[in-house]
Design a protein around this motif. Structure first.
Motif, PDB file in Angstrom:
ATOM      1  N   MET A   1       0.827  -1.179   0.000  1.00  0.00           N
ATOM      2  CA  MET A   1       0.000   0.000   0.000  1.00  0.00           C
ATOM      3  C   MET A   1       0.864   1.232   0.000  1.00  0.00           C
ATOM      4  O   MET A   1       1.833   1.338   0.730  1.00  0.00           O
ATOM      5  N   GLY A   2       0.525   2.158  -0.854  1.00  0.00           N
ATOM      6  CA  GLY A   2       1.242   3.400  -0.883  1.00  0.00           C
ATOM      7  C   GLY A   2       2.711   3.230  -1.087  1.00  0.00           C
ATOM      8  O   GLY A   2       3.537   3.919  -0.503  1.00  0.00           O
ATOM      9  N   SER A   3       3.103   2.264  -1.966  1.00  0.00           N
ATOM     10  CA  SER A   3       4.516   1.995  -2.143  1.00  0.00           C
ATOM     11  C   SER A   3       5.255   3.184  -2.700  1.00  0.00           C
ATOM     12  O   SER A   3       6.453   3.309  -2.523  1.00  0.00           O
ATOM     13  N   GLY A   4       4.533   4.100  -3.401  1.00  0.00           N
ATOM     14  CA  GLY A   4       5.188   5.268  -3.958  1.00  0.00           C
ATOM     15  C   GLY A   4       5.331   6.404  -2.970  1.00  0.00           C
ATOM     16  O   GLY A   4       5.942   7.421  -3.297  1.00  0.00           O
ATOM     17  N   HIS A   5       4.777   6.264  -1.793  1.00  0.00           N
ATOM     18  CA  HIS A   5       4.833   7.313  -0.779  1.00  0.00           C
ATOM     19  C   HIS A   5       6.135   7.144   0.003  1.00  0.00           C
ATOM     20  O   HIS A   5       6.288   6.229   0.803  1.00  0.00           O
ATOM     21  N   ARG A   6       7.070   8.021  -0.198  1.00  0.00           N
ATOM     22  CA  ARG A   6       8.392   7.897   0.421  1.00  0.00           C
ATOM     23  C   ARG A   6       8.364   8.486   1.833  1.00  0.00           C
ATOM     24  O   ARG A   6       7.908   9.611   2.041  1.00  0.00           O
ATOM     25  N   LEU A   7       8.886   7.717   2.770  1.00  0.00           N
ATOM     26  CA  LEU A   7       8.935   8.150   4.163  1.00  0.00           C
ATOM     27  C   LEU A   7      10.357   8.440   4.624  1.00  0.00           C
ATOM     28  O   LEU A   7      10.573   8.724   5.806  1.00  0.00           O
ATOM     29  N   GLY A   8      11.315   8.372   3.722  1.00  0.00           N
ATOM     30  CA  GLY A   8      12.671   8.763   4.056  1.00  0.00           C
ATOM     31  C   GLY A   8      13.580   7.594   4.373  1.00  0.00           C
ATOM     32  O   GLY A   8      13.145   6.480   4.698  1.00  0.00           O
ATOM     33  N   ARG A   9      14.872   7.868   4.299  1.00  0.00           N
ATOM     34  CA  ARG A   9      15.896   6.848   4.501  1.00  0.00           C
ATOM     35  C   ARG A   9      15.860   6.272   5.919  1.00  0.00           C
ATOM     36  O   ARG A   9      15.992   5.058   6.122  1.00  0.00           O
ATOM     37  N   ARG A  10      15.677   7.129   6.919  1.00  0.00           N
ATOM     38  CA  ARG A  10      15.712   6.655   8.303  1.00  0.00           C
ATOM     39  C   ARG A  10      14.539   5.707   8.582  1.00  0.00           C
ATOM     40  O   ARG A  10      14.709   4.682   9.259  1.00  0.00           O
ATOM     41  N   PHE A  11      13.360   6.057   8.066  1.00  0.00           N
ATOM     42  CA  PHE A  11      12.246   5.125   8.251  1.00  0.00           C
ATOM     43  C   PHE A  11      12.517   3.818   7.513  1.00  0.00           C
ATOM     44  O   PHE A  11      12.131   2.737   7.986  1.00  0.00           O
ATOM     45  N   GLY A  12      13.150   3.892   6.343  1.00  0.00           N
ATOM     46  CA  GLY A  12      13.478   2.676   5.610  1.00  0.00           C
ATOM     47  C   GLY A  12      14.341   1.721   6.416  1.00  0.00           C
ATOM     48  O   GLY A  12      14.108   0.508   6.430  1.00  0.00           O
ATOM     49  N   TRP A  13      15.344   2.256   7.118  1.00  0.00           N
ATOM     50  CA  TRP A  13      16.170   1.418   7.979  1.00  0.00           C
ATOM     51  C   TRP A  13      15.346   0.822   9.120  1.00  0.00           C
ATOM     52  O   TRP A  13      15.495  -0.359   9.466  1.00  0.00           O
ATOM     53  N   LEU A  14      14.471   1.646   9.720  1.00  0.00           N
ATOM     54  CA  LEU A  14      13.631   1.161  10.822  1.00  0.00           C
ATOM     55  C   LEU A  14      12.676   0.074  10.347  1.00  0.00           C
ATOM     56  O   LEU A  14      12.498  -0.952  11.019  1.00  0.00           O
ATOM     57  N   TRP A  15      12.090   0.268   9.190  1.00  0.00           N
ATOM     58  CA  TRP A  15      11.165  -0.712   8.614  1.00  0.00           C
ATOM     59  C   TRP A  15      11.897  -2.016   8.314  1.00  0.00           C
ATOM     60  O   TRP A  15      11.409  -3.109   8.600  1.00  0.00           O
ATOM     61  N   GLY A  16      13.091  -1.910   7.746  1.00  0.00           N
ATOM     62  CA  GLY A  16      13.876  -3.102   7.468  1.00  0.00           C
ATOM     63  C   GLY A  16      14.255  -3.852   8.735  1.00  0.00           C
ATOM     64  O   GLY A  16      14.227  -5.088   8.780  1.00  0.00           O
ATOM     65  N   ALA A  17      14.604  -3.102   9.772  1.00  0.00           N
ATOM     66  CA  ALA A  17      14.939  -3.730  11.055  1.00  0.00           C
ATOM     67  C   ALA A  17      13.729  -4.450  11.636  1.00  0.00           C
ATOM     68  O   ALA A  17      13.838  -5.575  12.158  1.00  0.00           O
ATOM     69  N   TYR A  18      12.564  -3.805  11.529  1.00  0.00           N
ATOM     70  CA  TYR A  18      11.333  -4.436  12.017  1.00  0.00           C
ATOM     71  C   TYR A  18      11.054  -5.734  11.276  1.00  0.00           C
ATOM     72  O   TYR A  18      10.732  -6.767  11.884  1.00  0.00           O
ATOM     73  N   GLY A  19      11.164  -5.702   9.952  1.00  0.00           N
ATOM     74  CA  GLY A  19      10.900  -6.892   9.156  1.00  0.00           C
ATOM     75  C   GLY A  19      11.853  -8.029   9.486  1.00  0.00           C
ATOM     76  O   GLY A  19      11.454  -9.201   9.559  1.00  0.00           O
ATOM     77  N   THR A  20      13.120  -7.698   9.718  1.00  0.00           N
ATOM     78  CA  THR A  20      14.110  -8.719  10.044  1.00  0.00           C
ATOM     79  C   THR A  20      13.793  -9.408  11.367  1.00  0.00           C
ATOM     80  O   THR A  20      13.801 -10.640  11.466  1.00  0.00           O
ATOM     81  N   SER A  21      13.508  -8.612  12.384  1.00  0.00           N
ATOM     82  CA  SER A  21      13.222  -9.209  13.690  1.00  0.00           C
ATOM     83  C   SER A  21      11.880  -9.938  13.683  1.00  0.00           C
ATOM     84  O   SER A  21      11.722 -10.975  14.339  1.00  0.00           O
ATOM     85  N   ALA A  22      10.900  -9.416  12.917  1.00  0.00           N
ATOM     86  CA  ALA A  22       9.602 -10.102  12.829  1.00  0.00           C
ATOM     87  C   ALA A  22       9.746 -11.456  12.159  1.00  0.00           C
ATOM     88  O   ALA A  22       9.131 -12.447  12.581  1.00  0.00           O
ATOM     89  N   LEU A  23      10.573 -11.533  11.113  1.00  0.00           N
ATOM     90  CA  LEU A  23      10.796 -12.821  10.457  1.00  0.00           C
ATOM     91  C   LEU A  23      11.450 -13.799  11.418  1.00  0.00           C
ATOM     92  O   LEU A  23      11.068 -14.983  11.485  1.00  0.00           O
ATOM     93  N   GLY A  24      12.429 -13.327  12.187  1.00  0.00           N
ATOM     94  CA  GLY A  24      13.064 -14.201  13.161  1.00  0.00           C
ATOM     95  C   GLY A  24      12.085 -14.711  14.199  1.00  0.00           C
ATOM     96  O   GLY A  24      12.107 -15.895  14.573  1.00  0.00           O
ATOM     97  N   THR A  25      11.197 -13.830  14.650  1.00  0.00           N
ATOM     98  CA  THR A  25      10.199 -14.228  15.647  1.00  0.00           C
ATOM     99  C   THR A  25       9.278 -15.306  15.105  1.00  0.00           C
ATOM    100  O   THR A  25       8.965 -16.286  15.799  1.00  0.00           O
TER     101      THR A  25
END
Length: 412
Positions: A1-25
């Motif tokens: 959803m809203g893949s074209g809506h850019r939230l910035g580099r810092r949010f991108g790192w936070l989102w990636g970190a969330y996805g990594t830990s969620a996959l591990g869980t």
């Protein structure tokens, strides 16, 4: 959803970190009960204690951490909680390799991880509120929601395959590594985070422990939403062990069929997260919140009618698909509403209080429904929970919020 809506580099790192830990869980989903049964030969009472007591002790330990987090920079707290979870989880494969793994250790690790989870979520919510403008919060929460459902779909099957090939503790090690990678990702975000204002004496007072609950109960929108989500989530989670007993025991479903019935419908969560922002744009936050919150309560009672064979499998899959679709819409809207209505200096305490209550209510209701299942039978207990869930929409906010803590309108 809203893949074209850019939230910035810092949010991108936070989102990636969330996805990594969620996959591990999700890779490690069910690993602790499995280790307790297969390695430590634990009985039903010990397995139940591992699920409920560990979470309850963790929730109690997290109570003073909410006020502590509030007056500190959030990014270091996020990194610290990831490292705490990593270190605690790594003790399990280490002890297993040395032949010294014990049940008390599993219980202690589950409590430490539960407390760190609550603290991490409280700090991350507060951090996201400072990282993004209010109009981007729904986009961010929908992305988190989509990621959560994606990892729900792929994590347990991969974890099950890994356990079959490499043994019962491998996914716990993978979960530990995922938290380490999450910490590294959050560290890589960079940027400056201002230090929150502190009291003049800088000391935490006993009354601070209740500030989160006071803030929730004093708000005419957060208060009913708080009771709704605590009761709803607790009742839903309380029926899961009973449904497993019913399907895997009396109805004779194979474990892969049981897993498929709950994994496949998670695609509805992805779709719901994609729909959340367009629906809010068209109908407004409050209407979508109430409609999705009411619709998600209609589905669980159908699980009481599950039968054997293909028909029963299709019934569970269909019920779960409708339920998860509604949750996929509701969850990011509810998370956004909660963030907007919470004052900037109270976010960590509010989210911590919310999470502590959720874990405590889930533990209490799970224990209660275990007793009801023993007395009335699992099908009757599932039906009773479903009927009670039909009443939970009465606890949804009746009035639309007309402001956020920052003065931004929630309803146009």
């Amino acid at each position: 959803m809203g893949s074209g809506h850019r939230l910035g580099r810092r949010f991108g790192w936070l989102w990636g970190a969330y996805g990594t830990s969620a996959l591990g869980t999700w890779l490690a989903f069910g690993a602790f009960p499995l280790i307790a049964i297969q390695v430590l030969h634990a009985g039903p009472a010990e397995v139940a204690a591992l699920s409920s007591v560990g979470a309850a002790v963790g929730a109690a330990a997290a109570v003073p951490l909410g006020p502590w987090v509030e007056f500190r920079r959030k990014r270091p707290v996020l990194i610290a909680m990831d490292l705490v979870r990593c270190a605690a989880l790594l003790t399990v494969p280490a002890a297993y390799a040395l032949g010294v793994l014990t049940f008390p250790q599993l219980l202690l690790v589950s409590a430490v991880v539960a407390a760190a989870d609550i603290t991490f979520r409280a700090a991350s919510g507060a951090y996201v509120k400072t990282l993004l403008p209010a109009e981007d919060l729904l986009v961010a929460n929908a992305r988190f929601e989509s990621t959560a459902w994606t990892t729900t779909i792929i994590g347990p099957p991969l974890g099950g395959a890994a356990i079959g090939l490499l043994g019962p503790v491998v996914t716990v090690g993978a979960d530990a590594v995922s938290h380490l990678l999450s910490a590294l990702g959050i560290r890589a975000m960079g940027g400056h985070e201002p230090l929150p204002e502190r009291r003049e004496d800088g000391r935490m007072r006993a009354g601070d422990l209740l500030d989160g609950w006071r803030g929730i109960l004093s708000d005419h929108v957060l208060r009913p939403l708080f009771f709704n989500t605590a009761l709803f989530n607790g009742l839903v989670m309380a029926t899961q062990p009973l449904l497993a007993v019913l399907m895997l025991g009396r109805l004779g479903f194979a474990p892969w069929q049981y897993g498929l019935a709950f994994a496949a419908p998670s695609i509805g969560g992805l779709l719901g997260a994609q729909l959340a922002r367009p629906l809010v744009t068209r109908f407004g936050h409050h209407r979508v919140l109430v409609a999705a919150g009411a619709m998600r309560a209609l589905w669980p009672v159908g699980l009481a009618f599950v039968g054997p064979g293909t028909g029963g499998l299709l019934l569970v899959t269909g019920v779960e698909l409708g339920f998860i679709l509604c949750c996929g819409v509701f969850n990011p809207v509810y998370a956004t509403c909660r963030l907007r209505l919470t004052a900037p200096g109270r976010v960590a305490r509010t989210l911590s209080a919310w999470a502590v209550t959720a874990k405590a209510s889930t533990a209490l209701l799970t224990a209660t429904w275990g007793l009801l299942g023993a007395l009335l039978g699992p099908r009757t207990a599932i039906a009773l929970a479903g009927v009670l869930l039909l009443a939970t929409p009465l606890l949804l906010p009746r009035r639309a919020a007309d402001r956020s803590a920052g003065g931004v309108l929630v309803e146009e």
